[in-house]
Design an enzyme around this catalytic site. Structure first.
Site, mmCIF file in Angstrom:
data_model
loop_
_atom_site.group_PDB
_atom_site.id
_atom_site.type_symbol
_atom_site.label_atom_id
_atom_site.label_comp_id
_atom_site.label_asym_id
_atom_site.label_seq_id
_atom_site.Cartn_x
_atom_site.Cartn_y
_atom_site.Cartn_z
ATOM 1 N N SER A 219 -9.763 1.461 3.055
ATOM 2 C CA SER A 219 -8.787 2.243 2.210
ATOM 3 C C SER A 219 -7.874 1.499 1.190
ATOM 4 C CB SER A 219 -8.236 3.504 2.766
ATOM 5 O OG SER A 219 -7.367 2.838 3.724
ATOM 6 N N SER B 190 -9.948 -0.531 7.101
ATOM 7 C CA SER B 190 -9.239 -0.641 5.759
ATOM 8 C C SER B 190 -8.596 -1.658 5.153
ATOM 9 C CB SER B 190 -8.418 0.629 5.697
ATOM 10 O OG SER B 190 -9.140 1.783 5.483
ATOM 11 N N LYS C 14 0.743 -1.305 0.046
ATOM 12 C CA LYS C 14 0.027 0.013 0.306
ATOM 13 C C LYS C 14 0.862 1.398 0.019
ATOM 14 C CE LYS C 14 -3.838 1.882 2.544
ATOM 15 N NZ LYS C 14 -4.748 1.508 3.767
HETATM 16 N N1 GLN Z 1 -13.494 3.936 6.599
HETATM 17 C C1 GLN Z 1 -12.727 4.572 7.521
HETATM 18 C C2 GLN Z 1 -12.221 5.805 7.568
HETATM 19 O O1 GLN Z 1 -12.552 6.349 6.335
HETATM 20 C C3 GLN Z 1 -11.697 3.507 8.022
HETATM 21 C C4 GLN Z 1 -10.301 4.165 6.896
HETATM 22 C C5 GLN Z 1 -9.076 2.988 7.550
HETATM 23 O O2 GLN Z 1 -9.278 1.954 8.220
HETATM 24 N N2 GLN Z 1 -8.167 3.730 7.283
HETATM 25 O O3 GLN Z 1 -11.616 6.681 8.253
#
Ligand code: GLN
Length: 471
Positions: A154, A178, A79
């Site tokens: 994400s 994410s 990532k």
């Molecule tokens: N969907 C969550 C957010 O928007 C989690 C994102 C993540 O785990 N990095 O913050």
């Protein structure tokens, strides 16, 4: 030679038996990336030359007949918020568009020690803020199961890369879902380790009390192999620890599975619920005891997360000021204008929204009402889990109330997007480990079962996952 869809063990065996060379394996995955990336957009950058060089080193080891670590020569994806020294690390943000990582993240050091081959860096929601993968400044990743749909975010590119056989495994990061969310939407395995189980050194910080790096893989064995390689204490991250609770000899007949009633509510797709309940029944049929439990503060988790996380973001992202890192707006006049214009133009809408929210919630007069209150509720949420874990060994829930939604469906409505974290956020607030396991499909769209464990009981989660079936 086309070498695709391999698991870590299959690739390892193939290399050992000299069915193919490490360079051939690497080239085959690079070819697949070339074939697929335009459509899926899993990778932001491809590391072709270095990957081939890394693969050659592995061929040398094989030819000399030396011992081959399990991950040696295995093509993987990372990532793009995890630093790989010498490669671009953008966090999918314009503000870091040309930023080159000056050092190696600890997880990468560990993978490279085993001689894993790094194919490239994967797409994500900008600075890991999002649930769909659509917040990337460079464009969304598309779901390999149905390219009109999101991958989930994400860690969108990491999940898509594994699901579309563009990498054998990938690393992602999880702050409130994410890793698990995109794993669930793409039909692969994703593990969010216990907070502290894996070093965060070299991970671009989003919300430091929640962020964790973890594996996205084709099956559970691979998940275990990659987690084993990256876990452990690191002097560079004082929150990391060497802790593991061994689970050898666990008997399914002694296993108590908790099913929290707050995770089977209105709004959960009927078919998703059916698939999840069937998966749980499979454990029951094997002899496990199923118990309904309650986590009464679940309702407050989204509100709590969306206070604590932006507060941490507003502090962590203060470093992107147009001076120290990345993009600097050249038209700005005085210093204040440099800050305002560089941040204003370099950071995307969602990132700025969260910085504003966090700055507000931390400001004098509001701190007690928002941040402090949220921290107290966070404790209550953690205590809910502690209480149920006195009675059960693991919890089983859906990862997401719905399957992968259409690109564009939620992007204009941030609150709808925030609701996606409903079943993954509370676990992160409590710092617990959880896996997403593919257990069924609605049409072409995968459904993930979430298995949540006690702190540092990843081994048990993995063992229980294997009982379901490794593939
Ligand atoms: N969907 C969550 C957010 O928007 C989690 C994102 C993540 O785990 N990095 O913050």
């Amino acid at each position: 030679m086309k070498l695709q869809g391999l698991t870590v063990s299959q690739a390892h065996q193939g290399l050992l038996k000299k069915e193919f060379s490490s360079v051939e394996l690497c080239q085959s995955y690079l070819d697949r990336i070339k074939e697929k990336n335009e459509e899926i957009f899993a990778f932001l950058s491809i590391n072709e030359e270095t990957a081939i060089k890394q693969a050659k080193e592995v061929d040398d080891i094989i030819n000399k007949g030396n011992d081959l670590p399990l991950l040696a020569g295995i093509p993987c994806a990372v990532k793009d918020n995890i630093m790989v020294e010498g490669l671009k690390c953008t966090a999918a943000s314009k503000i870091l568009e040309n930023y080159i990582a000056p050092y190696q993240a600890t997880v990468i050091k560990k993978l490279r020690k085993e001689k894993a081959v790094i194919l490239g860096k994967t797409n994500l929601d900008e600075f890991a803020m999002g649930a769909s993968g659509e917040n990337s400044a460079f464009g969304p990743t598309k779901n390999p199961c149905d390219s009109s749909r999101v991958t989930g975010g994400s860690s969108s590119g990491s999940a898509a890369a594994v699901a579309a056989d563009m990498a054998v495994f990938a690393l992602g990061s999880d702050t409130a879902g994410s890793i698990r969310y995109p794993a669930s939407f793409c039909g692969i395995v994703g593990l969010k380790p216990t907070y502290g189980a894996v070093s965060r050194f070299g991970l671009i910080a989003m919300a430091s009390s929640l962020d964790q790096i973890g594996p996205l893989t084709k099956n559970i064995d691979d998940c275990q192999i990659v987690f084993e390689a990256i876990r452990g204490k690191d002097g560079m991250d004082s929150t990391s620890v060497d802790m593991r609770v061994k689970s050898q000899g666990m008997k399914i007949k002694d296993l108590k599975i908790g099913v929290p009633k707050e995770y089977f509510i209105k709004g959960v797709d009927k078919e998703v619920e059916r698939i999840i309940r069937e998966a749980i029944k499979r454990y029951e049929a094997m002899g496990a005891k199923i118990m309904e439990v309650s986590l009464p503060h679940t309702d407050y988790a989204i509100a709590t997360y969306y206070i604590i996380m932006p507060c941490e973001i507003s502090a962590n992202l203060a470093r992107y000021d147009g001076i120290k890192y990345g993009y600097q707006n050249k038209e700005a006049g005085d210093l204040m204008q440099v800050y305002l214009k560089s941040r204003g133009k370099g950071l995307g809408d969602e990132v700025r929204r969260r910085i504003i929210l966090g700055t507000y919630a931390l400001s004098s007069g509001y701190y007690d009402a928002y941040y402090l209150k949220a921290q107290k509720v966070r404790t209550l949420i953690r205590q809910d889990f502690e209480k149920v874990f006195e009675k059960v060994d693991v919890l089983m829930t859906p990862v997401s109330p719905i399957t992968a939604f259409k690109l564009g469906e939620k992007i204009e409505d941030p609150l709808q997007m925030y609701l996606c974290d409903i079943f993954t956020g509370p676990i992160s607030l409590a710092g617990l480990p959880a896996i997403s396991l593919p257990v069924g499909k609605i049409g072409e769209l995968p459904v993930g079962l979430q298995i949540i464990g006690k702190p540092f009981e990843e081994d048990k989660i993995l063992e229980i996952s294997k009982l379901y079936g490794n593939d």
